[in-house]
Design a protein around this motif. Structure first.
Motif, mmCIF file in Angstrom:
data_model
loop_
_atom_site.group_PDB
_atom_site.id
_atom_site.type_symbol
_atom_site.label_atom_id
_atom_site.label_comp_id
_atom_site.label_asym_id
_atom_site.label_seq_id
_atom_site.Cartn_x
_atom_site.Cartn_y
_atom_site.Cartn_z
ATOM 1 N N ILE A 98 -3.668 10.959 -0.232
ATOM 2 C CA ILE A 98 -2.858 11.482 0.865
ATOM 3 C C ILE A 98 -3.780 11.825 2.041
ATOM 4 N N GLY A 99 -3.470 11.311 3.209
ATOM 5 C CA GLY A 99 -4.273 11.553 4.384
ATOM 6 C C GLY A 99 -5.382 10.541 4.602
ATOM 7 N N GLU A 100 -5.608 9.673 3.619
ATOM 8 C CA GLU A 100 -6.664 8.671 3.758
ATOM 9 C C GLU A 100 -6.299 7.597 4.773
ATOM 10 N N ALA A 101 -5.029 7.241 4.822
ATOM 11 C CA ALA A 101 -4.555 6.212 5.752
ATOM 12 C C ALA A 101 -3.813 6.855 6.920
ATOM 13 N N ILE A 109 0.853 -1.186 0.000
ATOM 14 C CA ILE A 109 0.000 0.000 0.000
ATOM 15 C C ILE A 109 0.888 1.235 0.000
ATOM 16 N N CYS A 110 0.457 2.261 -0.717
ATOM 17 C CA CYS A 110 1.135 3.553 -0.665
ATOM 18 C C CYS A 110 0.089 4.644 -0.855
ATOM 19 N N ASP A 111 0.464 5.873 -0.537
ATOM 20 C CA ASP A 111 -0.410 6.985 -0.883
ATOM 21 C C ASP A 111 0.165 7.687 -2.113
ATOM 22 N N PRO A 161 -0.947 7.808 9.205
ATOM 23 C CA PRO A 161 0.482 7.896 8.872
ATOM 24 C C PRO A 161 1.307 6.720 9.388
ATOM 25 N N ASP A 162 0.861 6.122 10.499
ATOM 26 C CA ASP A 162 1.582 4.976 11.047
ATOM 27 C C ASP A 162 1.439 3.727 10.182
ATOM 28 N N THR A 163 0.573 3.802 9.176
ATOM 29 C CA THR A 163 0.458 2.705 8.210
ATOM 30 C C THR A 163 1.756 2.508 7.451
ATOM 31 N N PHE A 164 2.476 3.601 7.234
ATOM 32 C CA PHE A 164 3.615 3.593 6.322
ATOM 33 C C PHE A 164 4.950 3.460 7.051
ATOM 34 N N VAL A 165 5.917 2.894 6.348
ATOM 35 C CA VAL A 165 7.257 2.675 6.904
ATOM 36 C C VAL A 165 8.287 3.567 6.221
ATOM 37 N N VAL A 166 8.169 3.733 4.904
ATOM 38 C CA VAL A 166 9.134 4.520 4.132
ATOM 39 C C VAL A 166 8.468 5.808 3.659
ATOM 40 N N ALA A 167 9.181 6.915 3.801
ATOM 41 C CA ALA A 167 8.646 8.216 3.413
ATOM 42 C C ALA A 167 8.659 8.392 1.897
ATOM 43 N N GLY A 168 7.601 8.981 1.394
ATOM 44 C CA GLY A 168 7.464 9.167 -0.046
ATOM 45 C C GLY A 168 8.446 10.138 -0.662
ATOM 46 N N VAL A 169 9.187 10.864 0.166
ATOM 47 C CA VAL A 169 10.162 11.810 -0.377
ATOM 48 C C VAL A 169 11.220 11.101 -1.222
ATOM 49 N N VAL A 170 11.446 9.802 -0.994
ATOM 50 C CA VAL A 170 12.450 9.068 -1.767
ATOM 51 C C VAL A 170 11.868 8.449 -3.039
#
Length: 237
Positions: free
Chosen positions: A210-213, A173-175, A215-224
């Motif tokens: 963005i904002g639907e899930a 999953i990703c945003d 934030p703790d759902t994710f492990v890696v930041a989308g900036v990369v």
């Protein structure tokens, strides 16, 4: 906000002959198959591929197609593979014997740490793996000399960072910004490779706003993450 969503064909359009790519996953589990398929369709050649293994050849466990990096090998697109575990794909041994494929084996933990060093901007990593063996005198996968350092009476090999032109990663999953998570065994190498390349393409099973899930759902930041492809098939073991 920049739109990162593209089709698989659009996402791999910048990959050219002779480039170095990283591919996440372990024997196909966690590998972004839709990106591999698009790359095979594109038909680039002379790639250097960094991954845990050589994927799986057609017929393994009854599979009707090759899996993961095995598709690139089957299509004759790889000149050099840098990996830890290649025994499951006989195409690698055949290519080495024929002189059409170079294979550099790197201990699995060392490979992950070399990629992580590139990801986090480190100058290298120190490991006792290989000390006292011919690895001390061998050049690394990019023909760089090894160095042995002694720290507090113990010797270590200095392993240099390993970076690519493109990293092909897979998410559960990703945003739409690219913040992502990998479930279960699909974590293999995807987290560490995201950020260790000039361009990071993420293929995801599910893409949310963005904002639907949480934030703790994710492990890696989308900036990369530079590019997102939706519709990656469910993972298999």
């Amino acid at each position: 906000m920049i739109n990162k969503i593209k089709t698989a064909d659009e996402a791999v359009s910048g990959i050219k002959d002779g480039m170095t790519i990283m591919v996440g996953g372990f024997l196909g589990t966690g590998t972004p198959e839709c990106l591999i398929d698009a790359l095979v369709k594109k038909g680039v050649k002379h790639l250097t591929v960094i991954g845990n293994d050589g994927g799986l050849p057609v017929g393994t466990y009854g599979a009707k197609t090759a899996r993961g990096i095995g598709k690139l090998l089957e299509a004759g697109m790889v000149d050099h593979i840098i990996a830890s575990h290649v025994g499951m794909n006989p195409l690698i041994g055949d290519g080495m014997v024929a002189g059409t494929l170079k294979c550099t084996l790197v201990p699995q933990g060392t490979l992950a740490e070399k990629i992580r060093a590139a990801n986090y901007g480190l100058g290298g990593v120190l490991t006792p793996t290989g000390v006292g063996t011919p690895m001390e005198e061998e050049l690394d996968e990019l023909d760089r000399p090894k160095k042995v350092l002694e720290i507090e009476g113990r010797k270590y090999l200095l392993e240099m960072p390993l970076r690519a032109d493109y990293a092909l990663c897979r998410a559960s999953i990703c945003d739409k910004f690219g913040n992502f998570r990998c479930d279960k065994a699909t974590k293999n190498f995807n987290y560490v490779m995201a950020g260790a390349a000039d361009h990071v393409i993420l293929a995801s099973e599910k893409v949310v706003e963005i904002g639907e899930a949480d934030p703790d759902t994710f492990v890696v930041a989308g900036v990369v993450v530079d590019t997102i492809v939706e519709g990656e098939p469910k993972w298999q073991i």
